[in-house]
Motif scaffolding. Structure first.
Motif, short mmCIF file in Angstrom:
data_model
loop_
_atom_site.label_atom_id
_atom_site.label_comp_id
_atom_site.label_asym_id
_atom_site.label_seq_id
_atom_site.Cartn_x
_atom_site.Cartn_y
_atom_site.Cartn_z
N TYR A 286 0.96 -1.26 -0.01
CA TYR A 286 -0.02 0.00 -0.10
C TYR A 286 0.74 1.40 -0.11
O TYR A 286 2.00 1.19 0.61
CB TYR A 286 -1.03 -0.02 1.15
CG TYR A 286 -0.42 0.02 2.59
CD1 TYR A 286 -0.16 1.16 3.18
CD2 TYR A 286 -0.26 -1.27 3.30
CE1 TYR A 286 0.34 1.40 4.28
CE2 TYR A 286 0.27 -1.10 4.52
CZ TYR A 286 0.56 0.36 5.28
OH TYR A 286 0.99 0.33 6.45
N GLY A 289 -3.00 7.01 0.97
CA GLY A 289 -4.36 7.12 0.71
C GLY A 289 -5.06 7.59 1.75
O GLY A 289 -4.78 8.24 2.63
N GLY A 338 -10.20 -1.24 1.64
CA GLY A 338 -11.41 -0.50 1.84
C GLY A 338 -12.23 -0.69 2.94
O GLY A 338 -13.12 0.30 3.55
N TYR A 463 -0.64 -0.03 -4.50
CA TYR A 463 -2.10 0.17 -4.45
C TYR A 463 -2.44 1.26 -3.40
O TYR A 463 -1.47 1.23 -2.27
CB TYR A 463 -2.90 -1.04 -4.02
CG TYR A 463 -2.45 -1.77 -2.60
CD1 TYR A 463 -3.50 -1.19 -1.78
CD2 TYR A 463 -1.81 -2.71 -2.56
CE1 TYR A 463 -3.57 -1.77 -0.39
CE2 TYR A 463 -1.42 -3.12 -1.41
CZ TYR A 463 -2.38 -2.66 -0.18
OH TYR A 463 -2.23 -3.39 0.99
N SER A 467 -8.03 1.51 -0.99
CA SER A 467 -8.74 0.64 -1.99
C SER A 467 -8.79 -0.94 -1.76
O SER A 467 -8.79 -1.26 -0.61
CB SER A 467 -7.72 0.88 -3.39
OG SER A 467 -6.53 0.30 -3.02
N TRP A 468 -9.21 -1.53 -2.78
CA TRP A 468 -9.13 -3.13 -2.71
C TRP A 468 -8.04 -3.78 -3.21
O TRP A 468 -8.08 -4.89 -3.65
CB TRP A 468 -10.57 -3.62 -3.07
CG TRP A 468 -11.69 -3.36 -2.15
CD1 TRP A 468 -12.48 -2.31 -2.33
CD2 TRP A 468 -12.04 -4.14 -1.14
NE1 TRP A 468 -13.58 -2.45 -1.19
CE2 TRP A 468 -12.99 -3.56 -0.46
CE3 TRP A 468 -11.29 -5.29 -0.62
CZ2 TRP A 468 -13.76 -4.12 0.70
CZ3 TRP A 468 -11.84 -6.00 0.77
CH2 TRP A 468 -12.91 -5.13 1.25
N THR A 471 -4.79 -3.68 -9.06
CA THR A 471 -5.41 -3.92 -10.08
C THR A 471 -5.48 -5.21 -10.76
O THR A 471 -6.17 -6.06 -11.07
CB THR A 471 -5.19 -2.99 -11.40
OG1 THR A 471 -3.83 -3.10 -11.69
CG2 THR A 471 -5.67 -1.46 -11.15
#
Length: 486
Positions: A286, A289, A338, A463, A467-468, A471
């Motif tokens: 991660y 964010g 998330g 990421y 988020s999850w 991608t």
């Protein structure tokens, strides 16, 4: 595996690492709750040890403060809390000093009525602690030991630890802890499968398309930087919690509800796991964010040094046996995602023919969602017809059939996992603990994945926090026409 031992309650429990975070957050509050509800004997002697140079009164003050901080408001009882901490006895111990174990044994005294040890210590002190216990006479036939993870970093180190344990304790005396197995909803998975005729006939590749298991966290390092950076998501979560959930989901019906029968079936599943292919995993790390609307740092900024440790992993797994042939198991776990969630999603196959299609009715395949946290429920999504006149066509809609365990059993005290596990340790019930064969089968599968990463010189994809995941995790499932249950 050996048959389950006869039950015999211990009269004494000994907590190692008693001043640490796990003890303060979980173990001491759990023992207090069991004491308050009279589930442990009032004669049970509770000894605690750690490196801190405290006496009984100093430790009791620390324990009382921990209860004040971590007990739910509804469980706080001043009289009960004061009475409980008076039951605690503390003995300082440095695991590198063999003489300290003699002092500990002298303080405990006779263990002829049984001793249960909960060992939570740094991996580097594991073998020294086991040696010290044996030298001090605290490993006899009336002693059992609970082992908190991490139990190794790979198959070789796990075997080394298991061999060290075996020098002092038999397998029947060894209780390897995976706290997920103490969760009520995890235990309800067995009840759902094996106490209901509705599900078990459908629990196979004949009717199930795929299964998803997700354990997502919104938190970051939370003071575990050194441990986590050396472990990563695969070893921290997949090797234990996620593979145990997979085994319970996929195992054959045991002959009886006891430790030997259940663990025999779990290990068969773990040994049937197919080696993961090169295109069947995704790792991530991660970056900065927002989580719950609050800005958070990225992993590197939190760690304050460069790192290639994965904080996210998604895997497509297969269980190569008759029941699950062709059914993918999608595993996903990560930090700073998330939403905080642990769940198992059973995706059934669609009906073979939609009789409503000519009238406009669209059919969606059924799903069974078993949510472990933060809510606890079982939800079956089924198709139903919307009420109304059908001249313009039939409208079908997915509706949930819910069993909220929180509401269904609202009059029952909801217990944290360690309450159940400590009670079972004292009562000599190994059903919710992990056998050596399981641990080694889990490590063998995980080690093969890590070897693949090393060969490919894999670097985690970035990421954004909140988020999850990267991608690539979406592509992992979408190649099969599957979407993650977000």
């Amino acid at each position: 595996m050996q048959p389950a031992p006869a039950r015999r309650h211990s009269n004494t429990i000994l907590l190692f690492g008693a001043t640490g975070d796990l003890s303060r957050r979980m173990l001491l509050p759990s023992l207090y709750a069991l004491s308050l509800d009279r589930l442990i004997s009032p004669d049970l002697r509770i000894f605690c040890t750690a490196r801190s140079s405290l006496d009984d009164e100093g430790f009791r003050a620390m324990a009382y403060a921990a209860l004040e901080e971590f007990l739910p408001e509804g469980r706080k009882n001043e009289v009960g809390m004061k009475a409980f901490v008076e039951r605690l006895h503390y003995q300082p111990l440095d695991a590198t000093k063999i003489e300290d174990f003699g002092l500990l044994a002298a303080r405990i005294g006779s263990i002829s009525d049984g001793l249960s040890i909960f060992l939570s210590t740094a991996p580097s002190l594991f073998e020294a602690t086991l040696r010290g216990l044996k030298e001090a006479g605290l490993t006899g036939q009336d002693v059992r030991i609970g082992l908190e993870k991490p139990l190794g970093t790979d198959l070789a180190s796990s075997r080394q630890i298991n061999e060290a344990v075996a020098q002092a304790f038999t397998e029947a005396q060894t209780f390897r802890i995976d706290h997920y197995l103490g969760k009520e909803t995890v235990q309800n998975l067995l009840a759902l499968r094996f106490a209901n005729m509705l599900f078990e006939p459908l629990w196979s590749a004949q009717t199930i398309e795929h299964i998803q298991i997700t354990i997502s966290e919104t938190v970051g390092l939370e003071g575990r930087a050194d441990f986590y950076d050396g472990a990563g998501a695969l070893r921290d979560m997949v090797q234990n919690h996620m593979l145990q959930l997979l085994a319970l989901t996929a195992m054959e019906p045991p002959a009886e509800f006891n430790a030997s029968a259940i663990r025999d079936e779990k290990v068969k599943v773990l040994r049937s796991l197919r080696p993961v292919g090169e295109q069947e995993w995704v790792i991530g790390q991660y970056g900065a964010g927002a989580v719950d609307g609050q800005p958070v740092k990225g992993y590197i900024e939190e760690l304050e040094k460069p790192s290639r440790t994965e904080t996210f992993v998604a895997i497509k797994a297969h269980v190569d046996n008759w029941r699950w042939h062709g059914v993918p198991f999608y595993l996903r776990t990560g930090k700073r995602l998330g939403e905080r969630r642990s769940e198992i999603v059973i995706q059934f196959k669609p009906v073979p023919h939609n009789i409503f299609a000519a009238r406009g009715g669209q059919v969606v395949a059924n799903r069974l969602i078993i949510r472990l946290q933060p809510e606890e429920y079982v939800r079956l999504l089924v198709m139903a017809k919307e009420p109304g006149i059908d001249e313009a066509g039939i409208v079908l809609r997915e509706v949930p059939l819910d069993l909220s365990l929180t509401h269904a059993f609202s009059g029952t005290v909801r217990r944290i996992a360690y309450e159940r596990l400590l009670l079972d340790l004292i009562a000599n019930d190994q059903t919710l603990f992990v056998h050596r064969d399981e641990v080694e089968a889990q490590w063998q599968w995980v080690d093969a994945i890590r070897a693949q990463w090393d060969k490919a010189q894999a670097t985690p994809k970035g990421y954004g926090a909140g988020s999850w995941g990267p991608t690539g995790a979406i592509a992992l499932t979408e190649r099969d026409g599957v979407s993650w249950h977000d």
